[in-house]
Design a protein around this motif. Structure first.
Motif, PDB file in Angstrom:
ATOM      1  N   ARG A 173       0.722  -1.168   0.141  1.00 22.67           N
ATOM      2  CA  ARG A 173      -0.009  -0.067  -0.074  1.00 22.67           C
ATOM      3  C   ARG A 173       0.844   1.251  -0.196  1.00 22.67           C
ATOM      4  N   ALA A 174       2.074   1.167   0.806  1.00 24.42           N
ATOM      5  CA  ALA A 174       3.175   2.456   0.811  1.00 24.42           C
ATOM      6  C   ALA A 174       3.372   2.849  -0.729  1.00 24.42           C
ATOM      7  N   VAL A 175       3.823   1.591  -1.534  1.00 25.07           N
ATOM      8  CA  VAL A 175       4.280   1.865  -2.660  1.00 25.07           C
ATOM      9  C   VAL A 175       3.318   2.354  -3.660  1.00 25.07           C
ATOM     10  N   LEU A 176       1.672   1.926  -3.594  1.00 28.07           N
ATOM     11  CA  LEU A 176       0.728   2.284  -4.256  1.00 28.07           C
ATOM     12  C   LEU A 176       0.615   3.921  -4.229  1.00 28.07           C
ATOM     13  N   GLU A 177       0.826   4.350  -2.867  1.00 26.43           N
ATOM     14  CA  GLU A 177       0.670   5.641  -2.885  1.00 26.43           C
ATOM     15  C   GLU A 177       1.458   6.638  -3.673  1.00 26.43           C
ATOM     16  N   HIS A 178       2.601   6.205  -4.155  1.00 25.22           N
ATOM     17  CA  HIS A 178       3.468   6.848  -4.785  1.00 25.22           C
ATOM     18  C   HIS A 178       3.466   6.740  -6.269  1.00 25.22           C
ATOM     19  N   GLU A 179       2.499   6.004  -6.645  1.00 34.19           N
ATOM     20  CA  GLU A 179       2.182   6.387  -8.290  1.00 34.19           C
ATOM     21  C   GLU A 179       0.721   5.800  -8.257  1.00 34.19           C
ATOM     22  N   SER A 180       0.272   5.995  -9.548  1.00 34.39           N
ATOM     23  CA  SER A 180      -1.026   5.711  -9.854  1.00 34.39           C
ATOM     24  C   SER A 180      -1.505   4.278  -9.558  1.00 34.39           C
ATOM     25  N   LEU A 181      -2.653   3.962  -8.895  1.00 34.58           N
ATOM     26  CA  LEU A 181      -3.078   2.611  -8.664  1.00 34.58           C
ATOM     27  C   LEU A 181      -3.014   1.546  -9.804  1.00 34.58           C
ATOM     28  N   PRO A 182      -3.434   1.665 -10.703  1.00 36.79           N
ATOM     29  CA  PRO A 182      -3.333   0.785 -11.801  1.00 36.79           C
ATOM     30  C   PRO A 182      -1.732   0.515 -12.258  1.00 36.79           C
ATOM     31  N   GLU A 183      -1.225   1.586 -12.278  1.00 34.66           N
ATOM     32  CA  GLU A 183       0.426   1.267 -12.726  1.00 34.66           C
ATOM     33  C   GLU A 183       1.162   0.665 -11.552  1.00 34.66           C
ATOM     34  N   ALA A 184       0.701   1.014 -10.275  1.00 31.81           N
ATOM     35  CA  ALA A 184       1.369   0.083  -9.167  1.00 31.81           C
ATOM     36  C   ALA A 184       1.235  -1.260  -9.314  1.00 31.81           C
ATOM     37  N   VAL A 185      -0.185  -1.590  -9.321  1.00 28.64           N
ATOM     38  CA  VAL A 185      -0.444  -2.812  -9.594  1.00 28.64           C
ATOM     39  C   VAL A 185       0.178  -3.861 -10.694  1.00 28.64           C
ATOM     40  N   ARG A 186       0.127  -3.044 -11.758  1.00 24.73           N
ATOM     41  CA  ARG A 186       0.643  -3.442 -13.039  1.00 24.73           C
ATOM     42  C   ARG A 186       2.238  -3.748 -12.744  1.00 24.73           C
ATOM     43  N   ASN A 187       2.641  -2.885 -12.125  1.00 23.11           N
ATOM     44  CA  ASN A 187       4.521  -3.004 -11.711  1.00 23.11           C
ATOM     45  C   ASN A 187       4.548  -4.064 -10.928  1.00 23.11           C
ATOM     46  N   ALA A 188       3.879  -4.145  -9.914  1.00 24.41           N
ATOM     47  CA  ALA A 188       3.895  -5.327  -9.054  1.00 24.41           C
ATOM     48  C   ALA A 188       3.823  -6.847  -9.498  1.00 24.41           C
ATOM     49  N   LEU A 189       2.669  -6.810 -10.405  1.00 21.68           N
ATOM     50  CA  LEU A 189       2.346  -8.150 -10.941  1.00 21.68           C
ATOM     51  C   LEU A 189       3.582  -8.399 -12.163  1.00 21.68           C
ATOM     52  N   ARG A 190       4.038  -7.530 -12.852  1.00 18.26           N
ATOM     53  CA  ARG A 190       5.000  -7.579 -13.857  1.00 18.26           C
ATOM     54  C   ARG A 190       6.227  -8.114 -13.204  1.00 18.26           C
ATOM     55  N   ARG A 191       6.656  -7.628 -12.110  1.00 16.85           N
ATOM     56  CA  ARG A 191       7.842  -7.955 -11.333  1.00 16.85           C
ATOM     57  C   ARG A 191       7.748  -9.519 -11.068  1.00 16.85           C
ATOM     58  N   GLN A 192       6.676  -9.882 -10.441  1.00 13.73           N
ATOM     59  CA  GLN A 192       6.515 -11.322  -9.974  1.00 13.73           C
ATOM     60  C   GLN A 192       6.282 -12.388 -11.207  1.00 13.73           C
ATOM     61  N   ILE A 193       5.970 -11.772 -12.374  1.00  9.67           N
ATOM     62  CA  ILE A 193       5.884 -12.582 -13.446  1.00  9.67           C
ATOM     63  C   ILE A 193       7.197 -12.830 -14.074  1.00  9.67           C
ATOM     64  N   LEU A 194       7.992 -11.656 -14.276  1.00 12.24           N
ATOM     65  CA  LEU A 194       9.252 -11.898 -14.875  1.00 12.24           C
ATOM     66  C   LEU A 194      10.265 -12.628 -13.946  1.00 12.24           C
ATOM     67  N   ASN A 195      10.181 -12.469 -12.694  1.00  5.50           N
ATOM     68  CA  ASN A 195      11.013 -13.211 -11.740  1.00  5.50           C
ATOM     69  C   ASN A 195      10.578 -14.768 -11.549  1.00  5.50           C
ATOM     70  N   ASN A 196       9.436 -14.870 -12.246  1.00  4.98           N
ATOM     71  CA  ASN A 196       9.073 -16.022 -12.003  1.00  4.98           C
ATOM     72  C   ASN A 196       8.210 -16.677 -10.759  1.00  4.98           C
ATOM     73  N   GLU A 197       8.070 -15.752 -10.091  1.00  2.00           N
ATOM     74  CA  GLU A 197       7.467 -15.991  -8.833  1.00  2.00           C
ATOM     75  C   GLU A 197       5.678 -16.503  -9.131  1.00  2.00           C
ATOM     76  N   LEU A 198       5.281 -15.850 -10.201  1.00  2.00           N
ATOM     77  CA  LEU A 198       4.070 -16.162 -10.974  1.00  2.00           C
ATOM     78  C   LEU A 198       4.571 -16.698 -12.220  1.00  2.00           C
ATOM     79  N   PRO A 199       4.711 -18.142 -12.114  1.00  2.00           N
ATOM     80  CA  PRO A 199       5.221 -19.037 -13.476  1.00  2.00           C
ATOM     81  C   PRO A 199       3.800 -18.985 -14.544  1.00  2.00           C
TER      82      PRO A 199
END
Length: 242
Positions: free
Chosen positions: A17-43
């Motif tokens: 939530r602290a991260v979300l407050e520093h950028e737009s909500l959709p972009e923050a969610v997108r960035n968080a999911l992207r990182r998990q996908i690229l790092n294969n945490e979400l395979p």
């Protein structure tokens, strides 16, 4: 089995939530999911349920839906209407097309660079590769992707050709999906990323127009999913860096 972005309670949620407050909500969610996908945490094959992610993060389903659309445009997920989204991998055919388009644009731009336009370029490229090394050593695929985008963007933007840069951006959005798929297919180590880029940097520093084109062609086409033996040897002779 459905995958969740974060745990719904405790410090994990507060941190996101602290991260979300520093950028737009959709972009923050997108960035968080992207990182998990690229790092294969979400395979590949992992299900992303809109309602679950929205609940975990305390955001609206509309916010998650917008983030999902962005990830779909990057080639990282496939959206199934009225069901759920699935983490996907770029096909080899699509990867070939994206790489060829990047080669055509980048080689054309790089060959046209004047001596004046190259001033400071090698130093900037070296700094981008240092960032790539740091991310690779940390196992941070997202960081490697960001460094890769920056490296190639430096070449494109050095020309000052605005329309060429705009065209470049249209094929640049799927680089994360491209790199994740290549690593999955060929089991390449993240630490090999720098070695694959050094021939391009070397050609830009000392090569002819023809040598520059050949280096970029090899990077995107012939050697895309490998690290040539001579590149590995050069890297080893220089303390791990070509």
């Amino acid at each position: 089995m459905a995958q969740t972005l974060v745990q719904p309670t405790g410090s994990g949620r507060q941190g996101v939530r602290a991260v979300l407050e520093h950028e737009s909500l959709p972009e923050a969610v997108r960035n968080a999911l992207r990182r998990q996908i690229l790092n294969n945490e979400l395979p590949a094959g992992a299900r992303l349920v809109e309602a679950t992610i929205a609940s975990d993060l305390g955001v609206s389903r509309a916010t998650v839906r917008e983030a999902m659309r962005g990830l779909s445009s990057e080639g990282l997920i496939e959206i199934s209407p009225r069901r759920h989204s699935v983490v996907t991998r770029m096909s080899e055919e699509d990867a070939d097309d994206v790489c060829f388009a990047r080669y055509v644009l980048e080689a054309g731009i790089a060959k046209s660079l004047t001596r004046e336009e190259k001033v400071g370029l090698d130093e900037a490229l070296a700094a981008a590769l240092d960032r790539m090394d740091e991310a690779a050593e940390q196992g941070d695929m997202q960081g490697v992707v960001e460094a890769d985008v920056h490296f190639h963007g430096l070449i494109v933007n050095a020309s000052g050709r605005r329309r060429a840069a705009e065209l470049w951006s249209t094929v640049n959005g799927q680089i994360g999906a491209l790199m994740r798929a290549s690593i999955d297919r060929q089991h390449l180590a993240l630490t090999a990323a720098r070695a694959r880029h050094e021939p391009v940097r070397d050609a830009l520093r000392t090569g002819t127009s023809r040598q520059i084109e050949k280096a970029i062609y090899a990077h995107y086409v012939t050697d895309r999913d490998t690290v040539p033996a001579h590149v590995i040897a050069a890297a080893a002779a220089n303390g791990g860096r070509a």
